[in-house]
Design an enzyme around this catalytic site. Structure first.
Site, PDB file in Angstrom:
ATOM      1  N   ARG A 234     -18.248   5.170 -10.072  1.00 13.69           N
ATOM      2  CA  ARG A 234     -18.883   3.852 -10.128  1.00 13.69           C
ATOM      3  C   ARG A 234     -19.538   3.722 -11.496  1.00 13.69           C
ATOM      4  NH1 ARG A 234     -16.026   2.575  -6.719  1.00 13.69           N
ATOM      5  NH2 ARG A 234     -16.450   1.784  -4.646  1.00 13.69           N
ATOM      6  N   GLU A 263     -18.634  -4.404 -14.729  1.00 16.90           N
ATOM      7  CA  GLU A 263     -17.215  -4.761 -14.521  1.00 16.90           C
ATOM      8  C   GLU A 263     -17.038  -6.023 -13.678  1.00 16.90           C
ATOM      9  OE1 GLU A 263     -16.041  -1.044 -12.441  1.00 16.90           O
ATOM     10  OE2 GLU A 263     -15.460  -2.311 -10.758  1.00 16.90           O
ATOM     11  N   HIS A 295     -10.500  -0.346 -13.079  1.00 13.10           N
ATOM     12  CA  HIS A 295     -10.728   0.036 -11.681  1.00 13.10           C
ATOM     13  C   HIS A 295      -9.400   0.101 -10.913  1.00 13.10           C
ATOM     14  CE1 HIS A 295     -14.259   0.213  -8.675  1.00 13.10           C
ATOM     15  NE2 HIS A 295     -13.234   0.886  -8.178  1.00 13.10           N
TER      16      HIS A 295
HETATM   17  P1  NAD Z   1     -16.945  11.580  -0.483  1.00 10.91           P
HETATM   18  O1  NAD Z   1     -18.007  10.955   0.360  1.00 10.91           O
HETATM   19  O2  NAD Z   1     -15.828  12.320   0.180  1.00 10.91           O
HETATM   20  O3  NAD Z   1     -17.633  12.591  -1.520  1.00 10.91           O
HETATM   21  C1  NAD Z   1     -18.718  12.254  -2.314  1.00 10.91           C
HETATM   22  C2  NAD Z   1     -19.465  13.534  -2.637  1.00 10.91           C
HETATM   23  O4  NAD Z   1     -20.473  13.225  -3.588  1.00 10.91           O
HETATM   24  C3  NAD Z   1     -20.154  14.167  -1.420  1.00 10.91           C
HETATM   25  O5  NAD Z   1     -19.799  15.533  -1.307  1.00 10.91           O
HETATM   26  C4  NAD Z   1     -21.651  14.014  -1.729  1.00 10.91           C
HETATM   27  O6  NAD Z   1     -22.434  15.097  -1.242  1.00 10.91           O
HETATM   28  C5  NAD Z   1     -21.622  14.002  -3.245  1.00 10.91           C
HETATM   29  N1  NAD Z   1     -22.809  13.429  -3.860  1.00 10.91           N
HETATM   30  C6  NAD Z   1     -23.656  12.489  -3.385  1.00 10.91           C
HETATM   31  N2  NAD Z   1     -24.624  12.259  -4.291  1.00 10.91           N
HETATM   32  C7  NAD Z   1     -24.378  13.075  -5.344  1.00 10.91           C
HETATM   33  C8  NAD Z   1     -25.026  13.299  -6.586  1.00 10.91           C
HETATM   34  N3  NAD Z   1     -26.138  12.630  -6.927  1.00 10.91           N
HETATM   35  N4  NAD Z   1     -24.490  14.201  -7.421  1.00 10.91           N
HETATM   36  C9  NAD Z   1     -23.377  14.889  -7.096  1.00 10.91           C
HETATM   37  N5  NAD Z   1     -22.723  14.720  -5.934  1.00 10.91           N
HETATM   38  C10 NAD Z   1     -23.226  13.824  -5.074  1.00 10.91           C
HETATM   39  O7  NAD Z   1     -16.389  10.424  -1.406  1.00 10.91           O
HETATM   40  P2  NAD Z   1     -14.986  10.360  -2.167  1.00 10.91           P
HETATM   41  O8  NAD Z   1     -13.955   9.775  -1.276  1.00 10.91           O
HETATM   42  O9  NAD Z   1     -14.732  11.663  -2.813  1.00 10.91           O
HETATM   43  O10 NAD Z   1     -15.306   9.247  -3.276  1.00 10.91           O
HETATM   44  C11 NAD Z   1     -16.220   9.486  -4.328  1.00 10.91           C
HETATM   45  C12 NAD Z   1     -16.491   8.187  -5.047  1.00 10.91           C
HETATM   46  O11 NAD Z   1     -15.315   7.770  -5.750  1.00 10.91           O
HETATM   47  C13 NAD Z   1     -16.801   6.984  -4.134  1.00 10.91           C
HETATM   48  O12 NAD Z   1     -18.146   6.957  -3.750  1.00 10.91           O
HETATM   49  C14 NAD Z   1     -16.449   5.814  -5.012  1.00 10.91           C
HETATM   50  O13 NAD Z   1     -17.582   5.421  -5.740  1.00 10.91           O
HETATM   51  C15 NAD Z   1     -15.412   6.380  -5.968  1.00 10.91           C
HETATM   52  N6  NAD Z   1     -14.073   5.778  -5.791  1.00 10.91           N
HETATM   53  C16 NAD Z   1     -13.481   5.170  -6.842  1.00 10.91           C
HETATM   54  C17 NAD Z   1     -12.222   4.600  -6.709  1.00 10.91           C
HETATM   55  C18 NAD Z   1     -11.516   3.938  -7.860  1.00 10.91           C
HETATM   56  O14 NAD Z   1     -10.501   3.257  -7.647  1.00 10.91           O
HETATM   57  N7  NAD Z   1     -11.974   4.089  -9.085  1.00 10.91           N
HETATM   58  C19 NAD Z   1     -11.584   4.648  -5.465  1.00 10.91           C
HETATM   59  C20 NAD Z   1     -12.216   5.301  -4.401  1.00 10.91           C
HETATM   60  C21 NAD Z   1     -13.470   5.865  -4.566  1.00 10.91           C
END
Ligand code: NAD
Length: 329
Positions: A234, A263, A295
């Site tokens: 994000r 964005e 994105h």
């Molecule tokens: P997930 O919930 O499986 O994993 C997220 C991890 O981040 C968890 O293990 C959590 O403990 C950890 N976390 C929380 N706060 C944290 C911090 N301050 N520092 C370090 N780690 C922390 O989520 P995911 O499916 O792996 O997705 C991760 C992120 O990717 C989503 O939240 C979203 O913002 C982003 N995303 C982006 C796109 C894209 O198209 N660019 C698509 C999907 C997801």
């Protein structure tokens, strides 16, 4: 039951229409982003389906509730753009798609790393112009490099698996370590210890109220000079102004961004005939060692099918009184 589907793009319409042959729900696709100006379009729709840059702040949610909306179906994993407290108070249900294809985002993150490292973006331009000179295209081997993965949930884990395949050493940071990551032999470290050791740092955590601008001038100054920074999570996780300053003095060697704090109103639209007003975006995108993608990390056939299928399953379960595992509260 009718779904008002906001920010609909041709690829959304294609995949949802295809998957909907099984579900047969009534979907009205709106090209418009959901925001205060457009919220009236949602009147009479029991379900509103929204995406990452739609606005679901308290003001919009109140209007939606007044218009009869009872369910917010996010067709994405992140939900930092939804005021969950307001939604709960208004008696709305909110669902998301927590896992549609972690590999889609992981592979895109690594694509950014390889492009920046091997300067594919420059080589593409040069060879189109019959310029086959190699000066300025020197990269480094991924083999043996140390990569810091911040956030080791589904996408972080998928990214780590690819990086281990290259022969990288991975250091991980997550307040909640993942046993599947430990089982791969990866070490967890504090951020203070991870930053100075890594050649590449990749963000894979959600944006929360506690980690806004997690990467800023202080954290950049702790990193190895010339570090590569990748953000596909994000935009708000990285201070873009501080990143620009760190690029100027070489503290950041290259930057790959699929997300950007401002964005909204920029990404997902064709702005090629407009003057972009965001000076930080313009300055960053003018750097040869910065790559933006708009994105699109999620944008694979597999992910779009999975998003459509899970979203329509979520909505069908809620509207037929069944339990739904993807309710956010
Ligand atoms: P997930 O919930 O499986 O994993 C997220 C991890 O981040 C968890 O293990 C959590 O403990 C950890 N976390 C929380 N706060 C944290 C911090 N301050 N520092 C370090 N780690 C922390 O989520 P995911 O499916 O792996 O997705 C991760 C992120 O990717 C989503 O939240 C979203 O913002 C982003 N995303 C982006 C796109 C894209 O198209 N660019 C698509 C999907 C997801």
């Amino acid at each position: 039951m009718k779904i008002g589907f906001f920010s609909a793009k041709p690829y959304d319409i294609r995949h949802f229409t295809n998957i909907n042959q099984t579900f047969k729900v009534d979907i009205e696709f709106f090209d418009y982003r959901l925001c205060m100006q457009n919220v009236k379009l949602a009147e009479g729709y029991e379900v509103v389906c929204a995406f990452v840059n739609d606005s679901l702040c308290e003001e919009v949610l109140v209007e939606l509730a007044n218009g009869g909306t009872k369910i917010i179906a996010m067709r994405c994993a992140g939900f930092n753009n939804v005021d969950l407290i307001a939604a709960e108070r208004l008696g709305m249900k909110v669902v998301n798609v927590p896992a549609y294809s972690p590999e889609s985002v992981a592979e895109h993150s690594v694509a950014l790393m390889l492009t920046l490292n091997r300067k594919i973006h420059k080589a593409y331009q040069r060879t189109r112009d019959a310029n086959f000179a190699l000066s300025g295209l020197v990269g480094f081997n991924m083999f043996g490099k140390t990569v810091g993965v911040i956030g080791t949930g589904k996408i972080g884990l998928a990214t780590i698996k690819i990086l281990l395949g290259f022969g990288c050493k991975v250091l991980a940071y997550d307040p909640y370590p993942n046993q599947a990551v430990i089982d791969l032999g990866v070490e967890y470290a504090s951020l203070d210890s991870l930053y100075p050791q890594c050649d590449i740092i990749s963000l894979h955590c959600p944006l929360t109220k506690d980690n806004h601008h997690l990467l800023n001038k202080v954290s950049f100054s702790q990193m190895k000079p010339g570090v590569m920074v990748i953000n596909t999570s994000r935009g708000g996780l990285l201070d873009a102004f501080d990143a620009m300053e760190a690029l100027k003095d070489g503290q950041i060697g290259s930057l790959g961004l699929d997300v950007y704090e401002n964005e909204k109103g920029l990404f997902f639209e064709d702005k090629s005939n407009e003057i972009i007003q965001d000076d930080i975006f313009r300055r960053l995108s003018a750097c040869h060692n910065v790559i933006f993608t708009g994105h699109q990390a999620f944008l694979t056939e597999e992910a779009l099918n999975s998003i459509a299928s899970t979203t329509l399953t979520n909505v069908t379960q809620l509207t037929t009184g069944q339990a739904c595992n993807n309710e956010l509260f």
